[in-house]
Motif scaffolding. Structure first.
Motif, PDB file in Angstrom:
ATOM      1  N   ALA A 287      45.354 -14.445 -36.634  1.00 25.98           N
ATOM      2  CA  ALA A 287      46.643 -15.141 -36.620  1.00 25.98           C
ATOM      3  C   ALA A 287      46.953 -15.750 -35.258  1.00 25.98           C
ATOM      4  N   GLY A 288      46.795 -14.961 -34.194  1.00 26.92           N
ATOM      5  CA  GLY A 288      47.115 -15.481 -32.877  1.00 26.92           C
ATOM      6  C   GLY A 288      46.221 -16.630 -32.477  1.00 26.92           C
ATOM      7  N   THR A 289      44.943 -16.535 -32.858  1.00 26.83           N
ATOM      8  CA  THR A 289      43.970 -17.552 -32.488  1.00 26.83           C
ATOM      9  C   THR A 289      44.187 -18.854 -33.244  1.00 26.83           C
ATOM     10  N   SER A 290      44.962 -18.810 -34.326  1.00 27.53           N
ATOM     11  CA  SER A 290      45.182 -20.030 -35.100  1.00 27.53           C
ATOM     12  C   SER A 290      46.634 -20.498 -35.063  1.00 27.53           C
ATOM     13  N   GLN A 291      47.472 -19.902 -34.215  1.00 26.63           N
ATOM     14  CA  GLN A 291      48.876 -20.312 -34.155  1.00 26.63           C
ATOM     15  C   GLN A 291      48.979 -21.619 -33.375  1.00 26.63           C
ATOM     16  N   TYR A 292      49.639 -22.605 -33.938  1.00 24.95           N
ATOM     17  CA  TYR A 292      49.623 -23.962 -33.396  1.00 24.95           C
ATOM     18  C   TYR A 292      50.026 -23.993 -31.922  1.00 24.95           C
ATOM     19  N   GLY A 293      51.212 -23.483 -31.625  1.00 23.30           N
ATOM     20  CA  GLY A 293      51.713 -23.550 -30.256  1.00 23.30           C
ATOM     21  C   GLY A 293      50.883 -22.734 -29.281  1.00 23.30           C
ATOM     22  N   ARG A 294      50.375 -21.599 -29.732  1.00 26.68           N
ATOM     23  CA  ARG A 294      49.578 -20.758 -28.831  1.00 26.68           C
ATOM     24  C   ARG A 294      48.252 -21.427 -28.491  1.00 26.68           C
ATOM     25  N   CYS A 295      47.590 -22.013 -29.495  1.00 23.57           N
ATOM     26  CA  CYS A 295      46.347 -22.741 -29.215  1.00 23.57           C
ATOM     27  C   CYS A 295      46.610 -23.901 -28.265  1.00 23.57           C
ATOM     28  N   LEU A 296      47.688 -24.640 -28.512  1.00 21.80           N
ATOM     29  CA  LEU A 296      48.053 -25.751 -27.638  1.00 21.80           C
ATOM     30  C   LEU A 296      48.266 -25.267 -26.210  1.00 21.80           C
ATOM     31  N   TRP A 297      48.990 -24.185 -26.071  1.00 29.60           N
ATOM     32  CA  TRP A 297      49.308 -23.625 -24.757  1.00 29.60           C
ATOM     33  C   TRP A 297      48.044 -23.156 -24.038  1.00 29.60           C
ATOM     34  N   TYR A 298      47.168 -22.436 -24.737  1.00 29.52           N
ATOM     35  CA  TYR A 298      45.913 -22.006 -24.139  1.00 29.52           C
ATOM     36  C   TYR A 298      45.095 -23.205 -23.648  1.00 29.52           C
ATOM     37  N   MET A 299      44.979 -24.215 -24.497  1.00 27.10           N
ATOM     38  CA  MET A 299      44.086 -25.324 -24.187  1.00 27.10           C
ATOM     39  C   MET A 299      44.640 -26.264 -23.121  1.00 27.10           C
ATOM     40  N   GLN A 300      45.950 -26.267 -22.938  1.00 26.48           N
ATOM     41  CA  GLN A 300      46.548 -27.111 -21.904  1.00 26.48           C
ATOM     42  C   GLN A 300      46.815 -26.358 -20.595  1.00 26.48           C
ATOM     43  N   ASP A 301      47.195 -25.093 -20.670  1.00 28.46           N
ATOM     44  CA  ASP A 301      47.621 -24.368 -19.465  1.00 28.46           C
ATOM     45  C   ASP A 301      46.663 -23.277 -19.022  1.00 28.46           C
ATOM     46  N   LEU A 302      46.141 -22.477 -19.969  1.00 29.51           N
ATOM     47  CA  LEU A 302      45.180 -21.444 -19.587  1.00 29.51           C
ATOM     48  C   LEU A 302      43.908 -22.074 -19.042  1.00 29.51           C
ATOM     49  N   ALA A 303      43.582 -23.261 -19.514  1.00 27.32           N
ATOM     50  CA  ALA A 303      42.376 -23.955 -19.054  1.00 27.32           C
ATOM     51  C   ALA A 303      42.544 -24.568 -17.677  1.00 27.32           C
ATOM     52  N   ALA A 304      43.748 -24.553 -17.141  1.00 26.78           N
ATOM     53  CA  ALA A 304      44.023 -25.216 -15.864  1.00 26.78           C
ATOM     54  C   ALA A 304      44.367 -24.183 -14.787  1.00 26.78           C
TER      55      ALA A 304
ATOM     56  N   TRP B 283      33.524 -23.140 -21.712  1.00 24.45           N
ATOM     57  CA  TRP B 283      33.636 -23.132 -23.168  1.00 24.45           C
ATOM     58  C   TRP B 283      32.500 -23.888 -23.853  1.00 24.45           C
ATOM     59  N   SER B 284      32.388 -23.636 -25.162  1.00 19.03           N
ATOM     60  CA  SER B 284      31.421 -24.334 -26.005  1.00 19.03           C
ATOM     61  C   SER B 284      32.083 -24.614 -27.353  1.00 19.03           C
ATOM     62  N   ALA B 285      31.346 -25.277 -28.227  1.00 20.26           N
ATOM     63  CA  ALA B 285      31.891 -25.677 -29.527  1.00 20.26           C
ATOM     64  C   ALA B 285      32.144 -24.501 -30.452  1.00 20.26           C
ATOM     65  N   THR B 286      31.679 -23.328 -30.099  1.00 26.75           N
ATOM     66  CA  THR B 286      31.881 -22.155 -30.966  1.00 26.75           C
ATOM     67  C   THR B 286      33.158 -21.392 -30.629  1.00 26.75           C
ATOM     68  N   ASN B 287      33.925 -21.864 -29.650  1.00 25.85           N
ATOM     69  CA  ASN B 287      35.136 -21.140 -29.252  1.00 25.85           C
ATOM     70  C   ASN B 287      36.123 -21.092 -30.414  1.00 25.85           C
ATOM     71  N   PRO B 288      36.580 -19.895 -30.811  1.00 29.03           N
ATOM     72  CA  PRO B 288      37.467 -19.778 -31.976  1.00 29.03           C
ATOM     73  C   PRO B 288      38.842 -20.408 -31.766  1.00 29.03           C
ATOM     74  N   ILE B 289      39.293 -20.519 -30.528  1.00 29.56           N
ATOM     75  CA  ILE B 289      40.592 -21.145 -30.277  1.00 29.56           C
ATOM     76  C   ILE B 289      40.522 -22.638 -30.584  1.00 29.56           C
ATOM     77  N   PHE B 290      39.394 -23.277 -30.295  1.00 29.03           N
ATOM     78  CA  PHE B 290      39.230 -24.682 -30.655  1.00 29.03           C
ATOM     79  C   PHE B 290      39.239 -24.839 -32.173  1.00 29.03           C
ATOM     80  N   ARG B 291      38.591 -23.893 -32.830  1.00 28.12           N
ATOM     81  CA  ARG B 291      38.583 -23.911 -34.302  1.00 28.12           C
ATOM     82  C   ARG B 291      40.003 -23.772 -34.841  1.00 28.12           C
ATOM     83  N   GLY B 292      40.777 -22.875 -34.223  1.00 34.78           N
ATOM     84  CA  GLY B 292      42.158 -22.688 -34.649  1.00 34.78           C
ATOM     85  C   GLY B 292      42.997 -23.923 -34.420  1.00 34.78           C
ATOM     86  N   MET B 293      42.849 -24.569 -33.259  1.00 31.57           N
ATOM     87  CA  MET B 293      43.673 -25.738 -32.944  1.00 31.57           C
ATOM     88  C   MET B 293      43.311 -26.919 -33.833  1.00 31.57           C
ATOM     89  N   TYR B 294      42.032 -27.193 -33.992  1.00 28.48           N
ATOM     90  CA  TYR B 294      41.634 -28.319 -34.821  1.00 28.48           C
ATOM     91  C   TYR B 294      42.023 -28.070 -36.283  1.00 28.48           C
TER      92      TYR B 294
END
Length: 532
Positions: A75-92, A113-124
């Protein structure tokens, strides 16, 4: 005056719409699986169904906070806002997540990261599911469908409004996919149900579609004017903000200078009746929808501690901000121990507030006592500074409804961001005036009881730093660093960038994320991004 979007409808609507989806099988195979004629037997079902479209931004599944309708990720890995937040802020350069056993987080915060990252799967998957929800809502609300069901004229009037909002929300989802992945499968309501393997649209194609949609909706009287809709619902202000963001980043997206367009839409937003909250902190509290931040926040993902329980960004931020040493959860409106020091800030972030000019700036919520600024071991939760920007308390000293799942909404866009966008677009040659740009920047500093700047201080480098100080943890930093040419390469390094304790260069192709492996496998039209 805005009133909070009825969360009970949001919840009921989402439960009615939800079904478990496959890797990229995010468009249902038939109407019965998604929205059947039986569902629309009552006219209030249309309000529930549009609420379900909104619900995808907050909820993850039909059976509580631990469920997800995106298969293969929790659930956490696929939550829209959390994935967005990780990919914009945790990555920086803003934060560190202590628990690197949590799927996907280690690779994102260490830039490996690589294409197998589950957070990318959740966000897309979550973004494409948003597109699917909108497409099916539009299919189910055509004049032909409504006539066959005998829907009243009064309800049809409301449905016309819902349809414009749904299209703005689809544009928002495609904007996020364009920004992060650089491409996406393209499907609309004109494609048959189940046609989820749409053609690949690149950034130019997505930019053109989103822009044309929003420009058309801008002239549609059915889309509410700013600040006239219920809180949490889309309006012209959101459409303008997406356009302004795209124009500010157009050199990155489509290699075209559109800073003058950005100024135009910043002016529309600023002239739309929005106003800064009297206190900076009001934007990040449990009652931001009812205190005077309601006039600053242009759009937010809603949270309610009872009705929308989810492991989204604000629940993570508030519980994660509780320090392992401080045990300061009660002051943030959650349990005393919170999540035991899950979040800390990187040294480079702390340095942006190190000057004495920020000692009394209300945006400086860093706690340093008995802590070192450096994080030499990520699992050591006692090192690194913590901060307390987001809170489950209210502006009237009350608390959210629950002590774990917070009432604090996630502000996707705020007027403060528009002020800084205007200043940056002006400095990049987009027009406007230097006096107005300075006025907007100092309005933010004055509101925060900070130190005003002079005209000579207003440079692009200053704007980048000021955007961090004003907008940290709000899902903008990666995009900002890319626009300034400082995300990849080695011109600006931060702690643990590239998996080096002091930061090392990362390749330029990291400016876009890879499409998830499962997504490429599910849709032969998708071609993986270069380098991955």
């Amino acid at each position: 005056m805005k009133t909070k979007f009825k969360l009970i409808y949001l919840l009921l609507g989402f439960l009615s719409l939800s079904s478990c989806t496959g890797d990229l099988d995010v468009i249902p195979h038939d109407d019965d699986q998604f929205l059947s004629d039986e569902f629309f037997k009552t006219e209030d079902s249309y309000q529930k169904s549009i609420a379900g479209v909104y619900g995808n931004f907050s909820l993850t599944g039909a059976t509580g906070p631990g469920s997800s309708n995106i298969s293969g990720v929790d659930a956490g890995t696929s939550q829209y806002g959390r994935c967005l937040w990780y990919m914009q802020d945790l990555a920086a350069d803003e934060m560190i997540w202590s628990y690197e056993n949590d799927p996907g987080t280690r690779d994102i915060q260490r830039s490996v990261w690589s294409a197998t990252n589950p957070i990318f799967r959740g966000m897309y998957g979550r973004g494409m599911f948003q597109v699917a929800l909108v497409n099916e809502f539009l299919r189910q609300t055509t004049d032909e469908k409504l006539s066959s069901r005998g829907v009243s004229e009064a309800t049809r009037t409301e449905i016309k409004k819902y349809r414009t909002e749904a299209r703005v929300l689809r544009a928002l989802a495609y904007y996020h996919l364009m920004d992060m992945f650089g491409k996406a499968a393209f499907v609309t309501e004109n494609d048959p149900v189940g046609a989820y393997r749409g053609p690949q649209y690149d950034r130019q194609q997505l930019f053109t579609f989103i822009e044309s949609e929003l420009l058309e909706l801008e002239g549609d009287a059915n889309l509410a004017a700013p600040l006239t809709n219920q809180s949490g619902r889309a309006d012209k202000g959101l459409a303008w903000m997406i356009l302004a963001k795209m124009y500010l980043n157009a050199n990155v997206y489509i290699q075209q200078d559109k800073y003058s367009n950005c100024i135009t839409y910043c002016n529309k937003i600023i002239g739309g009746g929005y106003a800064l909250a009297s206190k900076y902190q009001y934007n990040f509290m449990a009652d931001s929808d009812t205190n005077d931040a309601k006039n600053e926040i242009i759009f937010a993902f809603q949270s309610d501690g009872l009705a929308t329980q989810n492991y989204g960004p604000t629940t993570v931020m508030v519980n994660g901000s509780v320090g392992s040493l401080e045990q300061n959860g009660i002051s943030l409106g959650v349990g005393a121990g919170g999540w035991g020091g899950a979040l800390r800030v990187r040294k480079e972030f702390a340095d942006k507030f190190a000057d004495a000019a920020f000692a009394n700036d209300e945006r400086n919520t860093i706690i340093k006592t008995n802590r070192t600024v450096d994080i030499s071991t990520i699992s050591d939760r006692d090192s690194g500074f913590i901060l307390t920007k987001f809170s489950n308390r209210t502006s009237t000293d009350g608390f959210g409804k629950d002590k774990t799942f917070v009432d604090c909404d996630f502000p996707v866009f705020r007027l403060a961001d528009t002020y800084l966008m205007y200043a940056e677009a002006h400095l990049r040659g987009g027009g406007g005036t230097a006096a107005t740009a300075l006025q907007y920047v100092n309005a933010l500093r004055t509101r925060a009881k900070g130190v005003a700047i002079s005209a000579s201080d207003l440079t692009l480098d200053f704007i980048l730093d000021e955007r961090l100080r004003e907008l940290y943890w709000e899902g903008h930093r990666r995009q900002d660093l890319i626009r300034f040419g400082k995300f990849t390469g080695g011109s600006y390094n931060w702690a643990w960038k590239g998996n080096g304790q002091n930061g090392i260069a990362i390749p330029s192709y990291f400016n876009v994320y890879p499409l998830p492996t499962e997504s490429v496998a599910a849709n032969p039209n998708l071609i993986q991004n270069t380098g991955y």
